[in-house]
Structure formats: C-alpha cells, structure tokens
Design a protein around this motif. Structure first.
Motif, short mmCIF file in Angstrom:
data_model
loop_
_atom_site.label_atom_id
_atom_site.label_comp_id
_atom_site.label_asym_id
_atom_site.label_seq_id
_atom_site.Cartn_x
_atom_site.Cartn_y
_atom_site.Cartn_z
N SER A 170 0.80 -1.23 0.00
CA SER A 170 0.00 0.00 0.00
C SER A 170 0.83 1.27 0.00
CB SER A 170 -0.93 0.01 1.22
OG SER A 170 -0.16 0.07 2.42
N GLY A 171 2.03 1.22 0.59
CA GLY A 171 2.85 2.42 0.70
C GLY A 171 2.28 3.45 1.65
N LEU A 172 1.38 3.05 2.56
CA LEU A 172 0.74 4.00 3.48
C LEU A 172 1.53 4.14 4.77
CD1 LEU A 172 -2.94 2.71 3.12
CD2 LEU A 172 -1.95 4.75 2.05
N ASP A 173 1.35 5.28 5.42
CA ASP A 173 1.97 5.45 6.73
C ASP A 173 1.07 4.84 7.81
OD1 ASP A 173 -0.03 7.35 7.46
OD2 ASP A 173 1.16 8.99 6.64
N ALA A 174 1.60 4.77 9.03
CA ALA A 174 0.91 4.06 10.11
C ALA A 174 -0.44 4.69 10.44
CB ALA A 174 1.79 4.03 11.36
N GLU A 175 -0.53 6.00 10.41
CA GLU A 175 -1.80 6.65 10.76
C GLU A 175 -2.86 6.38 9.71
OE1 GLU A 175 -4.73 8.57 12.78
OE2 GLU A 175 -2.80 7.82 13.47
N ALA A 176 -2.48 6.45 8.44
CA ALA A 176 -3.43 6.14 7.37
C ALA A 176 -3.89 4.69 7.48
CB ALA A 176 -2.80 6.40 6.02
N MET A 177 -2.95 3.79 7.79
CA MET A 177 -3.32 2.39 7.96
C MET A 177 -4.30 2.22 9.12
SD MET A 177 0.23 0.30 7.50
CE MET A 177 1.14 0.21 5.96
N ARG A 178 -4.05 2.91 10.20
CA ARG A 178 -4.93 2.77 11.37
C ARG A 178 -6.35 3.22 11.05
NH1 ARG A 178 -3.51 3.32 17.41
NH2 ARG A 178 -5.57 3.48 18.41
N LEU A 179 -6.48 4.32 10.35
CA LEU A 179 -7.80 4.82 9.99
C LEU A 179 -8.53 3.84 9.08
CD1 LEU A 179 -6.95 8.58 9.36
CD2 LEU A 179 -8.24 7.62 11.30
N LEU A 180 -7.82 3.30 8.09
CA LEU A 180 -8.45 2.35 7.18
C LEU A 180 -8.76 1.02 7.87
CD1 LEU A 180 -6.46 2.95 3.88
CD2 LEU A 180 -8.85 3.50 4.33
N SER A 181 -7.91 0.62 8.81
CA SER A 181 -8.17 -0.61 9.55
C SER A 181 -9.49 -0.50 10.30
CB SER A 181 -7.02 -0.88 10.52
OG SER A 181 -7.29 -2.01 11.33
N ALA A 182 -9.71 0.63 10.97
CA ALA A 182 -10.95 0.84 11.72
C ALA A 182 -12.17 0.86 10.79
CB ALA A 182 -10.87 2.13 12.52
N GLU A 183 -11.97 1.40 9.60
CA GLU A 183 -13.07 1.55 8.64
C GLU A 183 -13.39 0.23 7.94
OE1 GLU A 183 -13.38 3.58 4.25
OE2 GLU A 183 -12.43 4.76 5.84
N ARG A 184 -12.41 -0.65 7.79
CA ARG A 184 -12.55 -1.83 6.94
C ARG A 184 -12.38 -3.14 7.70
NH1 ARG A 184 -9.10 0.67 1.79
NH2 ARG A 184 -10.65 2.27 1.25
N GLY A 185 -13.01 -3.23 8.84
CA GLY A 185 -13.12 -4.51 9.52
C GLY A 185 -12.08 -4.82 10.56
N GLY A 186 -11.10 -3.94 10.76
CA GLY A 186 -10.09 -4.18 11.78
C GLY A 186 -10.55 -3.70 13.15
N ASP A 187 -9.69 -3.89 14.15
CA ASP A 187 -10.01 -3.47 15.52
C ASP A 187 -8.78 -2.81 16.15
OD1 ASP A 187 -8.49 -5.75 15.72
OD2 ASP A 187 -9.83 -6.80 17.10
N PRO A 188 -8.29 -1.70 15.58
CA PRO A 188 -7.04 -1.11 16.05
C PRO A 188 -7.08 -0.63 17.50
CG PRO A 188 -8.18 0.39 14.57
CD PRO A 188 -8.89 -0.92 14.47
N ASP A 189 -8.26 -0.43 18.05
CA ASP A 189 -8.35 0.10 19.42
C ASP A 189 -8.54 -0.99 20.47
OD1 ASP A 189 -8.14 2.75 18.50
OD2 ASP A 189 -10.28 2.82 18.03
N ARG A 190 -8.46 -2.24 20.07
CA ARG A 190 -8.64 -3.31 21.07
C ARG A 190 -7.46 -3.34 22.02
NH1 ARG A 190 -9.86 -9.83 20.16
NH2 ARG A 190 -9.99 -10.32 22.41
N PRO A 191 -7.72 -3.27 23.33
CA PRO A 191 -6.61 -3.33 24.31
C PRO A 191 -5.91 -4.68 24.26
CG PRO A 191 -8.65 -2.51 25.32
CD PRO A 191 -9.02 -3.07 23.97
N GLY A 192 -4.62 -4.66 24.48
CA GLY A 192 -3.85 -5.88 24.58
C GLY A 192 -3.12 -6.27 23.31
N LYS A 193 -3.44 -5.65 22.19
CA LYS A 193 -2.74 -5.98 20.95
C LYS A 193 -1.32 -5.43 20.98
CE LYS A 193 -4.96 -5.49 17.07
NZ LYS A 193 -5.81 -4.95 15.99
#
Length: 409
Positions: A170-193
């Motif tokens: 993707s060539g994306l930075d970490a913040e862009a990845m985090r936003l897309l992860s939350a939007e597209r089925g990920g759970d970036p805010d889950r504690p313990g990861k």
C-alpha cells in the motif's frame, strides 16, 4: 465450490501484445511477462448482496487481463475465493431473520448467474472460505508457533512486525493504515494488541455464531486475510503473477495477506504485481452495501437491459478510474451496442485488420478499454457511411469484440 460456465473465446489472427499495467506496490507501469501459464488471483465477494456494478466493474477488469493473456497464446490459471463466512454476512442474515448459510448460497448463485450473463470468464478454482478452513488452521498454527502470531483472550492475531516487507503493497503510513483498519473490519483500538494494526487470524467461538474445529487453536472461525492466503498458496505458491481486486482492498486486505504469506514462507513477494480497479459511485458516493446505494446487475437484467450493453457500460470507463453510474451511462451503452450490431450485420465493410491491432494495443496499454471502444466506434462509423467491400471484415470485427472485450455482437 463450482464456478460458472465459460463462453468460447474466438481465436484471432496473429498474436496479442504483452500487457503493460499499473502496479500498486511500485506505483508505476510494469510489463507482465508470465510463463506459458499466467497466474491470476482475484478476491471474490462476501455473498450477502450480489452483484452490484462495483463488483461487476472489478471482475470485468480482470476478465480483460485474462483475454489479453489468452490473445498472447498463453493459458490462464485463474483463482477466485468466496468469503462465505464473515461478520457482514452474519449481520445481514440476523437483520433479515435469515439463515446465514442459505443467504450465502442464494447470493453466490445469483453472482454466478450475473457472471454468466456478462460472459466473464470463470476461475479454474472457485473456493469458499468455509471449505478452506482445514487448510487455514495449520497456517495459523505455524504462524503462532514461529512467533509471528499471538493469542489474546482466545483470539489469535498476526504480528505485522514479523514481516520486514509490511507496508510495501500500500505504501501507506501508520496513521493512514490505522484509519483504514478501523473503517474496513479491523479493531485497532482493542486493548492488549501488540500493534494496533495487527489483524485477526482466528476468532475464538462466540455465543450464537458458527464455529469450526480449530485443532490447537480451539473452536472458532478464520480471519479475513488468511483465507485468501491459504487458497493462493495451495493453488499457486509464492510469486504468482497478479493479485487483483477493488482499490478498497489495497489496505488492509492485500497488505495483510502479503505479510501473512511472507511470514509463513520466508519468501518475497507474495504476488509479483498488485492490480486494483477503481470504485463506482451512485449519487456522489461509492456504491457500498453499508450505504445501500447499489445498482444491481440482476435488477438491470430483469428490467430488460441486454447484458452486452451492461458490459459496454463498464468498458466505457478505464478500470482504474473512479466513476459514477448515472442515467446516461446505460443509455449510451445501449445506443453503442445497437450501432455495433448494425455495423457487423452487413455483408461487407471496411477492412478490419488494423482495427484488430488498435484494440490489442489499447488493451495492452494498461487495459485502456475506452480507447478500444473508440476504435470500434470509428470502424462502425465508416461502415455506416458505406466505407468498404471487404466480405470478411464484419465477421473479424465481431470476433475481435468477442475475444478481447467479451461482448457478443
């Protein structure tokens, strides 16, 4: 899982050109030079609402890839998956009071009907996530045992830190990845990861949800990305020619899939080239199931629109472009289909050898279907003006449009 019947692809005189195409991972144009058998993996539907024009546009793009390869006298080994277990499917089934398996089977059957009507070439292997679970479980166990995955409250997550090439698709930075992860089925805010971007490989069984034997992982079901990895590795191994899908799959799906495979095998790359189709909008917003702003292929067919015209509507836009479905799009496609059919119905016409090469060159140039359509338009206009006496020309044009564009005249 079975796919759908293949339409015959006419053989054309001469030989096609190698495909020059945009590679998402490098951001530039590459020339694809596969071996005698070109290998293509395209991510399939989650069958809870099929098939809208966004789907059709994506699969049309990769049908063109196959047709260009076939015209170079190669064989094509095409694999497509069906994500027949996932949260959106379960949520839709619950909302409708439907059985999730029945919903998946019904929508997959409709997808097959639409693909057949549009004359899209079928995959050699059409593989569901559920049937792939026996292949998926050992891969997750291998990642866990190698330290590339970890458990969190019974769930198993992939550690993106385990792949030194993570981020290259993707060539994306970490913040862009985090936003897309939350939007597209990920759970970036889950504690313990360990890392907010770490994706789930195996979801432990939840009350009231289907689950399968996960051996040492315990009962559960697979994450999204590992499904495609298991299927692609089984049929291709590493380094296959093209992984494709819509541009909304660049991250996280294709990025994460590549990292899973690379961590599993120690090899790089997962796919040699990553190709992505643009999004189709309606009323100013991307067509999506969540928004409900969908134009369905099946609905257009029920309304009497010729599938060949639907295909021409798709071909009138470059595959990488984001575009909008408006009332003018189908009207223009129907009118073009009528002009082309009238042109090839005459007993003779202007010579068409040059047209064959124009269409070949347009498609070899990053699948420039609009340029290919314009070339046929010019021939049809000359034909309408009474511009030739070549008895073989109408038949050659008809075969060219069929072989390279998938449109039956």
């Amino acid at each position: 899982m079975y796919a759908w019947p293949a339409s015959e692809v006419p053989a054309l005189p001469g030989k096609g050109r190698d495909l020059r195409i945009h590679d998402t991972a490098t951001g530039g144009r590459v020339t694809l030079v596969p071996g005698p058998v070109a290998r293509l993996y395209v991510c399939g539907i989650t069958p809870y609402d099929a098939t809208h024009m966004g789907h059709a546009a994506t699969y049309n793009a990769f049908d063109l890839v196959q047709r260009v390869w076939l015209d170079t006298k190669r064989q094509v080994h095409y694999v497509q998956n069906v994500t027949d277990i996932d949260d959106p499917l379960l949520e839709r089934a619950a909302a409708n009071g439907d059985d999730w398996e029945a919903l998946a089977q019904r929508e997959t059957a409709l997808f097959r009907e639409d693909m057949t009507a549009l004359r899209l070439l079928p995959p050699r292997h059409y593989v569901g996530a559920v049937e792939s679970i026996p292949k998926i479980v050992p891969l997750v166990e291998r990642l866990r045992d190698a330290g590339a995955a970890y458990e969190l409250e019974g769930d198993v997550y992939f550690s993106v830190a385990s792949d030194g090439h993570f981020g290259e698709v993707s060539g994306l930075d970490a913040e862009a990845m985090r936003l897309l992860s939350a939007e597209r089925g990920g759970d970036p805010d889950r504690p313990g990861k360990k890392n907010p971007l770490d994706p789930m490989l195996w979801m432990a069984a939840r009350p009231g949800e289907p689950s399968w034997d996960g051996a040492s992982l315990g009962p559960g079901r697979p994450g999204w990305h590992i499904e495609c990895v298991a299927i692609a590795l089984e049929h291709f191994g590493m380094g296959f020619d093209v992984q494709g899908g819509g541009s909304d799959l660049i991250f996280p799906h294709h990025e994460m899939g590549a990292s899973h495979a690379q961590a599993l095998t120690g090899e790089h790359p997962f796919a040699k080239t990553y190709v992505h189709a643009g999004m189709v909008a309606l009323h100013g917003e991307k067509m999506s199931k969540s928004k409900g702003n969908l134009v369905f292929v099946s609905a257009l067919r029920r309304e009497g629109m010729d599938p060949a015209a639907i295909r021409l509507a798709l071909l009138s836009h470059h595959y990488r472009a984001d575009w909008e479905w408006t009332d003018a799009v189908p009207d223009e496609a129907v009118e073009r289909l009528g002009r082309w059919r009238a042109a090839v119905s005459r007993p003779d016409g202007p010579p068409a050898d040059a047209l064959v090469e124009e269409v070949r060159e347009a498609l070899a140039d990053d699948l420039d279907a609009p340029a290919a359509l314009a070339a046929v338009d010019r021939w049809a206009a000359t034909q309408a003006a009474g511009g030739g006496t070549d008895e073989g020309a109408p038949g050659l044009v008809s075969r060219t449009v069929d072989a390279l564009l998938g449109v039956a005249l």
